[in-house]
Each structure stands twice: as structure tokens, then as C-alpha cells.
Design an enzyme around this catalytic site. Structure first.
Site, mmCIF file in Angstrom:
data_model
loop_
_atom_site.group_PDB
_atom_site.id
_atom_site.type_symbol
_atom_site.label_atom_id
_atom_site.label_comp_id
_atom_site.label_asym_id
_atom_site.label_seq_id
_atom_site.Cartn_x
_atom_site.Cartn_y
_atom_site.Cartn_z
ATOM 1 N N ILE A 190 13.390 27.194 46.474
ATOM 2 C CA ILE A 190 14.006 27.308 45.450
ATOM 3 C C ILE A 190 13.977 29.138 45.674
ATOM 4 O O ILE A 190 14.449 29.616 45.342
ATOM 5 C CB ILE A 190 13.852 27.380 44.359
ATOM 6 N N PHE B 268 16.263 30.931 48.431
ATOM 7 C CA PHE B 268 17.054 31.530 47.986
ATOM 8 C C PHE B 268 17.412 32.011 46.733
ATOM 9 O O PHE B 268 18.592 32.784 46.507
ATOM 10 C CB PHE B 268 17.987 29.980 47.655
ATOM 11 N N GLU B 269 16.492 31.714 45.063
ATOM 12 C CA GLU B 269 16.282 32.613 44.301
ATOM 13 C C GLU B 269 16.586 34.054 44.170
ATOM 14 O O GLU B 269 16.803 35.231 43.853
ATOM 15 C CB GLU B 269 15.505 32.006 43.108
ATOM 16 N N GLY B 270 15.737 34.315 44.836
ATOM 17 C CA GLY B 270 14.579 34.983 45.445
ATOM 18 C C GLY B 270 14.424 35.964 43.597
ATOM 19 O O GLY B 270 14.482 35.651 42.973
ATOM 20 N N HIS C 101 14.528 39.285 41.566
ATOM 21 C CA HIS C 101 15.956 40.106 41.522
ATOM 22 C C HIS C 101 15.080 40.716 41.230
ATOM 23 O O HIS C 101 14.235 40.553 39.802
ATOM 24 C CB HIS C 101 16.944 40.069 41.018
#
Length: 299
Positions: A76, A79-81, A83
Site C-alpha cells: 500500500i 503504491f500510495e506514496g 505525496h
């Protein structure tokens, strides 16, 4: 056994399975809590309780104890990172941003209570992720009716965290899984790579990672996965295995009149169809999709 939502006079919602209440939501008149409760329920019908009805006691289920494993959390976060990562004299923080469908988001994909301009520390982002994850952990544990291992469970939590619990509840993936059709369920992950009807590379990679975790295979290679054309993998002695290239092949076989499923996996059914097609075309029926087979299929 059918689940039902009962609405009580004070606006509270209770999900009832048979005679047992398995979940309670105190909405306190807030529409957003009502909407959330409906997004996380498997109930097929609802009923309004009488004015003098007493809300039932909620039984404690196994769902309260099962958690996503470390590999699932890594997936998770990958892919989410994080930001909008920024620095200030007070330290590192993240700021809210709009996701691809314009939903205010912060940290590792958290949306609950997030508004533009919001700023939180990395530690707060961790706590937000755990809090938001708990709802999906419970949703998956309640939705799956067979015994599954930690990797399978964690992959489903990752999947529902991205597409929504309601999507999982209504998916063919869950239907296959609850029928004990593990490989068929695994095949379904790759079908969920679109947003607004358009395929996104990030979603294609994420679904492949979730599928790999579900099958207890290394998933990190999916971070760099790139689609390839059928021609590139159709080399002698190197049969196709899986991916969009296989799906194109299957679609061509369907167009040619063969009964195969365009699931992106070169399984026994696809192998049989390829050999039958090759035989009809006067080609060597070896199941290897080479240049001649591609040409005959119009690929």
C-alpha cells in the site's frame, strides 16, 4: 445467510446476520456516517425498527482481531506514496492534495476528514493509515467465508482499500473466492485496472502486485511492470504466460469462434484453443504463439 440493516429511532444502524448483530454505526444524525455505513455493509435489505425496539448487543467477531500483514502495508505504501512531502523548521510534513478524481487526500491515500490545506507529520500519517485501514480489515474478514492465509487476506485488504469495500462485496473475485476457486479469484485482480473506463499503468501495476501477494509470490517486481505487445513475447519456445498481451490473444481467439475467457492468463483453456486454431489453420499445433499464428489471428 442474508444480512440486513436495521435503522433505529435514534438514527443508529445495526447490521444483523440471522439473529446476531454484527456491526453498529452511531450516525448521530450525520449523513456522512450513514453513507459510510452503507459503503461498508454487505446487507441486501433494510428495515426500520419500531419506536420501542431496543438496539441489540453486537457480538464480537473474528474480524476484530485480523490485521493486514507487513507485506500488505509495504504494498500500500509503495503504491500510495507520500505525496506533497515538505520540509519546515519544525520538521518533515505532508500536505493534502487532490487525487486523480479530485478527492482531498493526505498521507498514504487517506481521505477521511481531509480538507485542502491540511498538514500532518509522518507519524500522524501513520496513525491515519492504521485508523482508515481498520475498516477495510474488518470488511474483508467479514466478507470472506472460507479460510484464507495472511497473504490472501492482506492482498484483499490492499485491493479494497484502493477500489472500495463495496466494490469487493459485489465483485466476481469475492464470489469465486467464497466458492473456493482460488486461482479463478486471483485471475480477477487484473480486471480492475481502469478508472473512468481508461486503463492506467499505475493500476495495472498495483493489481499485479496484489495478485502476486495473494498467490504468495514476490510482488515488488510489479512496481516496474510495463505492458508489452503480443509480438514481443511470442518467440519460439517461449509461450505466453499472463498480461495484456495474453488478453489480446484471447480476444482474437474469441473473435475466431473459440470459447475462452479474456482474463489475461495463458491457462489450459487458452492453450487448448490455440492448438485447435493452429490445427484448423494447417499450422503445427504446439500451442506456441509464433509469427505464423499471430498472422493468422490478425495480430
Amino acid at each position: 445467510m442474508e444480512n440486513q440493516i436495521k435503522i433505529f429511532k435514534d438514527g443508529s444502524l445495526y447490521e444483523v446476520e440471522g439473529e446476531d448483530a454484527v456491526k453498529a454505526t452511531k450516525t448521530e444524525g450525520q449523513v456522512k456516517l450513514l453513507i459510510e455505513a452503507l459503503q461498508f455493509t454487505q446487507a441486501e435489505t433494510f428495515a426500520i425498527a419500531s419506536d420501542n425496539a431496543v438496539p441489540p448487543e453486537v457480538i464480537e467477531s473474528r474480524a476484530a482481531f485480523r490485521k493486514i500483514n507487513e507485506e500488505g502495508l509495504k504494498l500500500i505504501k509503495s503504491f500510495e506514496g507520500l505525496h506533497e512531502l515538505k520540509q519546515s523548521p519544525a520538521g518533515t510534513y505532508v500536505e493534502a492534495y487532490l487525487d486523480p478524481v479530485n478527492i482531498p487526500t493526505i498521507g498514504w491515500g487517506c481521505t477521511e476528514g481531509v480538507k485542502m490545506g491540511m498538514k500532518i507529520t509522518i507519524a500522524q500519517a501513520e496513525e491515519m493509515l492504521k485508523k482508515q485501514m481498520a475498516k477495510f480489515e474488518t470488511a474483508v474478514a467479514n466478507a470472506v467465508k472460507i479460510e484464507i492465509n495472511d497473504n490472501q487476506y492482506s492482498a484483499l485488504v490492499c485491493f479494497s482499500y484502493n477500489v472500495g469495500a463495496r466494490a469487493l462485496f459485489e465483485s466476481t473475485l469475492l464470489k469465486f473466492l467464497n466458492q473456493g476457486k482460488i486461482q479463478e479469484a486471483a485471475n480477477e485482480f487484473l480486471r480492475w485496472d481502469k478508472a473512468g473506463g481508461q486503463v492506467f499503468l499505475g493500476l495495472s501495476r498495483r493489481r499485479r502486485a496484489e495478485q502476486a501477494l495473494f498467490l504468495s509470490q514476490p510482488w515488488s517486481t510489479a512496481l516496474d511492470w510495463k505492458p508489452t505487445q503480443v509480438m514481443q513475447l511470442a518467440q519460439p519456445g517461449q509461450p505466453l504466460q499472463q498480461g495484456d498481451n495474453v488478453r489480446k490473444l484471447q480476444q482474437a481467439l474469441i473473435k475466431a469462434g473459440f470459447n475462452v475467457q479474456a482474463d489475461g492468463f495463458f491457462g489450459a483453456g487458452t492453450d487448448k484453443a490455440v492448438k485447435e486454431f493452429q490445427k484448423k489453420q494447417g499450422l503445427t499445433a504446439d500451442g506456441i504463439v509464433g509469427a505464423q499464428t499471430l498472422a493468422k489471428l490478425g495480430l
